[in-house]
Enzyme design. Sequence first.
Site, PDB file in Angstrom:
ATOM      1  N   ASN A 128      -9.041 -63.651  27.949  1.00  0.00           N
ATOM      2  CA  ASN A 128      -9.082 -63.117  29.316  1.00  0.00           C
ATOM      3  C   ASN A 128      -7.688 -63.028  29.924  1.00  0.00           C
ATOM      4  OD1 ASN A 128     -11.846 -62.615  29.603  1.00  0.00           O
ATOM      5  ND2 ASN A 128     -12.283 -64.727  30.183  1.00  0.00           N
ATOM      6  N   HIS A 133     -10.265 -59.254  31.506  1.00  0.00           N
ATOM      7  CA  HIS A 133     -11.687 -59.620  31.457  1.00  0.00           C
ATOM      8  C   HIS A 133     -12.536 -58.581  30.739  1.00  0.00           C
ATOM      9  CE1 HIS A 133     -11.538 -63.237  33.948  1.00  0.00           C
ATOM     10  NE2 HIS A 133     -10.590 -62.627  34.642  1.00  0.00           N
ATOM     11  N   ASP A 137     -15.191 -59.493  27.963  1.00  0.00           N
ATOM     12  CA  ASP A 137     -16.578 -59.022  27.899  1.00  0.00           C
ATOM     13  C   ASP A 137     -16.885 -58.402  26.539  1.00  0.00           C
ATOM     14  OD1 ASP A 137     -16.962 -59.858  30.485  1.00  0.00           O
ATOM     15  OD2 ASP A 137     -16.836 -57.856  31.377  1.00  0.00           O
ATOM     16  N   GLU A 163     -18.706 -68.754  28.102  1.00  0.00           N
ATOM     17  CA  GLU A 163     -18.576 -68.430  26.683  1.00  0.00           C
ATOM     18  C   GLU A 163     -19.403 -69.353  25.796  1.00  0.00           C
ATOM     19  OE1 GLU A 163     -14.977 -71.120  27.664  1.00  0.00           O
ATOM     20  OE2 GLU A 163     -16.328 -69.711  28.667  1.00  0.00           O
TER      21      GLU A 163
END
Length: 255
Positions: A128, A133, A137, A163
Amino acid sequence: MAAVLARGDARRLKKNDTPLRDIVEKIVNGATSVQRNLSTSMLLADHRRLRDDADQAQRELTQARTRIRQLESQLRQMDELVHEDQLTGALNRRGLDDAFEREFARAARGGVALCVALLDLDNFKQVNDNYGHVAGDAVLMHFARIVNTTLRSMDVLARFGGEEFVILLPATTPVEAMITIARIQAELAARPCEHEGRSLPVTFSAGATAYQAGEEKHALMKRADAAVYKAKHAGKDQAIFSGWTPHLVQKAMAA
């Protein structure tokens, strides 16, 4: 009534005036025929009206059944959405709770083995931070796809949070659970996440444990979480079964 009166008149005229009698009889027969035709027409009209009403009722019934099927489909979709993680398609916490309840009941009722694995993606925060981000994803979705293609149809994948993911493995021994985890690791190593021209390796640390009759979910997850903690501190990209030493794990995997 007119026909009856006419018949009486005809009988009275029978001996007196044959021509007149014939005329009256024709009138009587004509009146009777008109009455008969009117009755038939009324019956046919009633029959058509009833048939039209029946056809309309059938159309309304068909429309109602179609609408019911549509509503049932929408309810199923809404129920799935309520139980699914929107990003990965895995179950969410609510869906996991339902799956736990179902598998606990099955294990308790049939004495069937049940293993649970908690998987925590390694270095996810760095993905990230370094790539954004959107890349994070992409890693989560890729991970869920790989796991789902590796698991059996009876197994359950759920996103526990962030996660972290949970896998329920019904009718599975500890050795079989560890083999499943190793297979997922091998698939991820062979198929890294490709995102915007970058190849992002995905690894995880796993803690697994076996359900003990009568225990609650929190006790099971506590053991799995402790095993994940040990796996993280053992160098990541590791899998530890609760209560097993590394030597025992290696021995079981080699068997």
